[in-house]
Write an enzyme that holds these catalytic residues in place. Structure first.
Site, PDB file in Angstrom:
ATOM      1  N   CYS A   1      -8.259 -25.739  15.482  1.00  0.00           N
ATOM      2  CA  CYS A   1      -9.234 -25.989  15.445  1.00  0.00           C
ATOM      3  C   CYS A   1      -8.919 -27.808  14.934  1.00  0.00           C
ATOM      4  O   CYS A   1      -9.687 -28.318  16.131  1.00  0.00           O
ATOM      5  CB  CYS A   1     -10.138 -26.308  14.236  1.00  0.00           C
ATOM      6  SG  CYS A   1     -11.675 -24.419  14.636  1.00  0.00           S
TER       7      CYS A   1
ATOM      8  N   HIS B   1      -6.441 -19.387  12.784  1.00  0.00           N
ATOM      9  CA  HIS B   1      -8.336 -19.846  12.727  1.00  0.00           C
ATOM     10  C   HIS B   1      -8.981 -18.273  11.961  1.00  0.00           C
ATOM     11  O   HIS B   1      -9.144 -19.049  10.958  1.00  0.00           O
ATOM     12  CB  HIS B   1      -8.715 -19.859  14.411  1.00  0.00           C
ATOM     13  CG  HIS B   1      -9.977 -19.975  13.812  1.00  0.00           C
ATOM     14  ND1 HIS B   1     -11.234 -21.602  13.371  1.00  0.00           N
ATOM     15  CD2 HIS B   1     -10.930 -19.718  13.536  1.00  0.00           C
ATOM     16  CE1 HIS B   1     -12.252 -21.098  13.335  1.00  0.00           C
ATOM     17  NE2 HIS B   1     -12.732 -19.452  13.294  1.00  0.00           N
TER      18      HIS B   1
ATOM     19  N   GLY C   1     -10.272   4.922  -0.101  1.00  0.00           N
ATOM     20  CA  GLY C   1     -11.205   5.491   0.814  1.00  0.00           C
ATOM     21  C   GLY C   1     -12.446   5.098   1.299  1.00  0.00           C
ATOM     22  O   GLY C   1     -12.321   3.796   1.652  1.00  0.00           O
TER      23      GLY C   1
ATOM     24  N   ASP D   1      -7.965  -7.010   1.065  1.00  0.00           N
ATOM     25  CA  ASP D   1      -6.969  -7.290   2.483  1.00  0.00           C
ATOM     26  C   ASP D   1      -7.607  -6.152   4.093  1.00  0.00           C
ATOM     27  O   ASP D   1      -8.771  -5.479   3.400  1.00  0.00           O
ATOM     28  CB  ASP D   1      -5.318  -6.592   2.220  1.00  0.00           C
ATOM     29  CG  ASP D   1      -5.347  -5.129   2.581  1.00  0.00           C
ATOM     30  OD1 ASP D   1      -5.029  -4.458   3.317  1.00  0.00           O
ATOM     31  OD2 ASP D   1      -5.820  -4.429   1.119  1.00  0.00           O
TER      32      ASP D   1
ATOM     33  N   ASP E   1       0.859  -0.836   0.056  1.00  0.00           N
ATOM     34  CA  ASP E   1       0.664  -0.352  -0.100  1.00  0.00           C
ATOM     35  C   ASP E   1       1.011   1.663   0.215  1.00  0.00           C
ATOM     36  O   ASP E   1       1.885   1.274   0.740  1.00  0.00           O
ATOM     37  CB  ASP E   1      -0.853   0.227   1.316  1.00  0.00           C
ATOM     38  CG  ASP E   1      -2.311   0.479   0.970  1.00  0.00           C
ATOM     39  OD1 ASP E   1      -2.332   1.499  -0.111  1.00  0.00           O
ATOM     40  OD2 ASP E   1      -3.222   0.862   2.151  1.00  0.00           O
ATOM     41  N   SER E   2       0.163   2.282  -0.179  1.00  0.00           N
ATOM     42  CA  SER E   2       1.204   3.579  -1.179  1.00  0.00           C
ATOM     43  C   SER E   2       1.923   4.118   0.311  1.00  0.00           C
ATOM     44  O   SER E   2       2.713   5.236   0.766  1.00  0.00           O
ATOM     45  CB  SER E   2       0.487   4.224  -1.217  1.00  0.00           C
ATOM     46  OG  SER E   2      -0.758   5.419  -0.974  1.00  0.00           O
ATOM     47  N   GLY E   3       1.188   3.778   1.407  1.00  0.00           N
ATOM     48  CA  GLY E   3       1.483   4.597   2.924  1.00  0.00           C
ATOM     49  C   GLY E   3       0.341   5.945   3.515  1.00  0.00           C
ATOM     50  O   GLY E   3       0.478   6.022   4.130  1.00  0.00           O
ATOM     51  N   GLY E   4      -0.576   5.997   2.018  1.00  0.00           N
ATOM     52  CA  GLY E   4      -1.296   7.360   2.147  1.00  0.00           C
ATOM     53  C   GLY E   4      -2.397   7.720   2.976  1.00  0.00           C
ATOM     54  O   GLY E   4      -2.530   9.079   4.296  1.00  0.00           O
ATOM     55  N   PHE E   5      -2.951   6.288   3.149  1.00  0.00           N
ATOM     56  CA  PHE E   5      -4.107   6.042   3.958  1.00  0.00           C
ATOM     57  C   PHE E   5      -3.180   6.562   5.772  1.00  0.00           C
ATOM     58  O   PHE E   5      -4.039   7.078   6.443  1.00  0.00           O
ATOM     59  CB  PHE E   5      -4.717   4.843   3.890  1.00  0.00           C
ATOM     60  CG  PHE E   5      -5.679   4.617   5.218  1.00  0.00           C
ATOM     61  CD1 PHE E   5      -7.159   4.939   4.676  1.00  0.00           C
ATOM     62  CD2 PHE E   5      -5.683   3.780   6.277  1.00  0.00           C
ATOM     63  CE1 PHE E   5      -7.882   4.249   5.493  1.00  0.00           C
ATOM     64  CE2 PHE E   5      -7.132   3.636   7.679  1.00  0.00           C
ATOM     65  CZ  PHE E   5      -7.797   4.292   6.602  1.00  0.00           C
TER      66      PHE E   5
ATOM     67  N   CYS F   1      -7.957 -25.901  10.157  1.00  0.00           N
ATOM     68  CA  CYS F   1      -6.717 -25.424  10.741  1.00  0.00           C
ATOM     69  C   CYS F   1      -7.065 -26.057  12.116  1.00  0.00           C
ATOM     70  O   CYS F   1      -6.600 -26.638  12.529  1.00  0.00           O
ATOM     71  CB  CYS F   1      -7.053 -24.008  11.252  1.00  0.00           C
ATOM     72  SG  CYS F   1      -7.742 -23.548  12.913  1.00  0.00           S
TER      73      CYS F   1
ATOM     74  N   CYS G   1     -13.512 -27.500  10.727  1.00  0.00           N
ATOM     75  CA  CYS G   1     -12.351 -26.115  10.055  1.00  0.00           C
ATOM     76  C   CYS G   1     -11.257 -26.798  10.158  1.00  0.00           C
ATOM     77  O   CYS G   1     -10.776 -27.705  11.216  1.00  0.00           O
ATOM     78  CB  CYS G   1     -12.246 -25.242  11.231  1.00  0.00           C
ATOM     79  SG  CYS G   1     -11.251 -23.647  10.888  1.00  0.00           S
TER      80      CYS G   1
HETATM   81 ZN   LIG Z   1      -9.822 -23.813  12.740  1.00  0.00          ZN
END
Ligand SMILES: [Zn+2]
Length: 371
Positions: A311, A337, A220, A268, A90-94, A308, A306
């Site tokens: 879990c 998770h 924005g 993101d 990201d440009s860093g502007g935000f 992951c 799940c």
């Molecule tokens: Zn999980």
């Protein structure tokens, strides 16, 4: 030009593959928020194992520490962080426009570091130079975030964003042409602004499209209720054959469904891992707070079905105990998770668009999640 293949379309939604110098991203995809070149509480190995395809780092944070030159010396973001896969910055502007005491001029922005108060200046040119040094595959143009949400401020910020886009593109081309020793190509997305106003969003999308960048960020502020209309407006104007990234969205599953339905390819958000560190965890029946006393004796997994690491191996009572005793592992397991849940929800959205069951999947998921 950045290569982007579209495999299937359904209205504005599409399934595709972005081919970056560090590998492919099958879209729609959720990109891990690696603000300071790390996803908080997770190693890059864990990120790969949970199915993440790409990461996004933040130029503002990285120029403060460790500095863009150091990341260049380390052969770029992917190598420095041992991620080795596709990368965005990201440009860093935000972040800069969110700081107190920001001085904005046509040339750029003067600001003080939130760490030690040191003076910095960022211009469209310096943002491009720093992003080239950081060396992500995909860069965002430096944009002006409006100081308020009224129409005149939004319009002024959008118009400056367009003038800055011209300067970003010129600088990007200059660096690209000069980097004979550069091992890989780097690409630039224009950022569509215009806030909550659809006429400004349309104007910004037309302007950005006319500049023929490699892809588009949609940035924005906008409201959750206005998001589908805004995306419909913007993505009906942007060229179909280039990827689109919805910046900073993905904490709420509904935003990912709406984003994909109306033609966004990547997302993101720091939300999933931030919430994880606070004990707020996704399940198919909505988010739960694992610190709640009712989980003290609950020996079932956080989420049935799940796959992951959290879990498959641990139960709610154990996670509850780790949070109550403030163990570091609590944040690690919870982050695994939550990140897995969001990455895989977007992967499922992709599969459902491919097999024609998107609307069915969306209705089923959202009605259960939001009761
Ligand atoms: Zn999980």
């Amino acid at each position: 030009m950045l290569k982007f293949d579209i495999e299937k379309r359904d209205g504005l939604a599409r399934v595709g593959v972005i081919h970056t110098p560090h590998g492919n991203i099958k879209t729609p995809a959720f990109v891990g928020a690696a603000t300071r070149a790390t996803v908080k509480a997770l190693t890059m190995k864990e990120m790969r194992e949970l199915g993440s395809q790409a990461i996004l780092a933040n130029t503002y944070h990285l120029i403060l520490r460790p500095g863009a030159d150091l990341i260049k010396e380390a052969s770029g973001l992917a190598e420095f962080s041992s991620w080795h896969g596709p990368t965005f910055t990201d440009s860093g502007g935000f972040q800069i426009f969110s700081l107190p005491d920001v001085k904005i001029s046509e040339n750029g922005v003067k600001f003080k570091s939130h760490i030690d108060g040191a003076n910095f200046e960022m211009t469209p040119e310096s943002s491009m130079q720093d992003q080239w040094k950081i060396g992500a595959d995909i860069h965002m143009a430096f944009d002006h975030l409006a100081k308020s949400e009224n129409y005149e401020d939004m319009k002024e910020a959008m118009e400056r964003t367009h003038r800055w886009l011209d300067r970003c593109i010129a600088e990007h081309r200059l660096i690209s042409a000069a980097s004979t020793a550069g091992p890989v190509e780097q690409y630039l997305y224009a950022v569509v602004q215009g806030g909550t106003f659809n006429d400004l969003r349309a104007e910004s999308a037309k302007y950005c499209a006319s500049k023929n960048p490699d892809g588009f960020g949609i940035g924005g502020v906008f409201t959750a209720e206005g998001m589908s209309e805004m995306l419909k407006t913007v993505n009906s104007i942007l060229p179909e054959d280039k990827p689109r990234h919805l910046l900073g969205m993905g904490q709420e599953p509904i935003d990912l469904f709406v984003g994909a339905e109306y033609g966004c390819d990547t997302f993101d958000c720091v939300g999933p891992t931030r919430m994880a560190r606070n004990g707020s965890l996704y399940t198919l029946d909505g988010r739960i707070n694992i610190k709640n006393a009712k989980y003290t004796h609950d020996f079932t997994p956080l989420m049935e079905d799940c796959d992951c690491e959290c879990c498959k191996n641990y139960n709610k009572a154990y996670l509850h105990h780790l949070f109550k005793t403030d163990e570091i592992t609590a944040k690690v397991l919870a982050s695994i998770h939550n990140e897995y849940f969001i990455v895989h929800t977007v992967d499922q959205i992709r599969e459902s668009i491919l097999d024609g069951s998107f609307q069915e999947y969306k209705t089923k998921f959202l009605s259960r999640y939001y009761h």
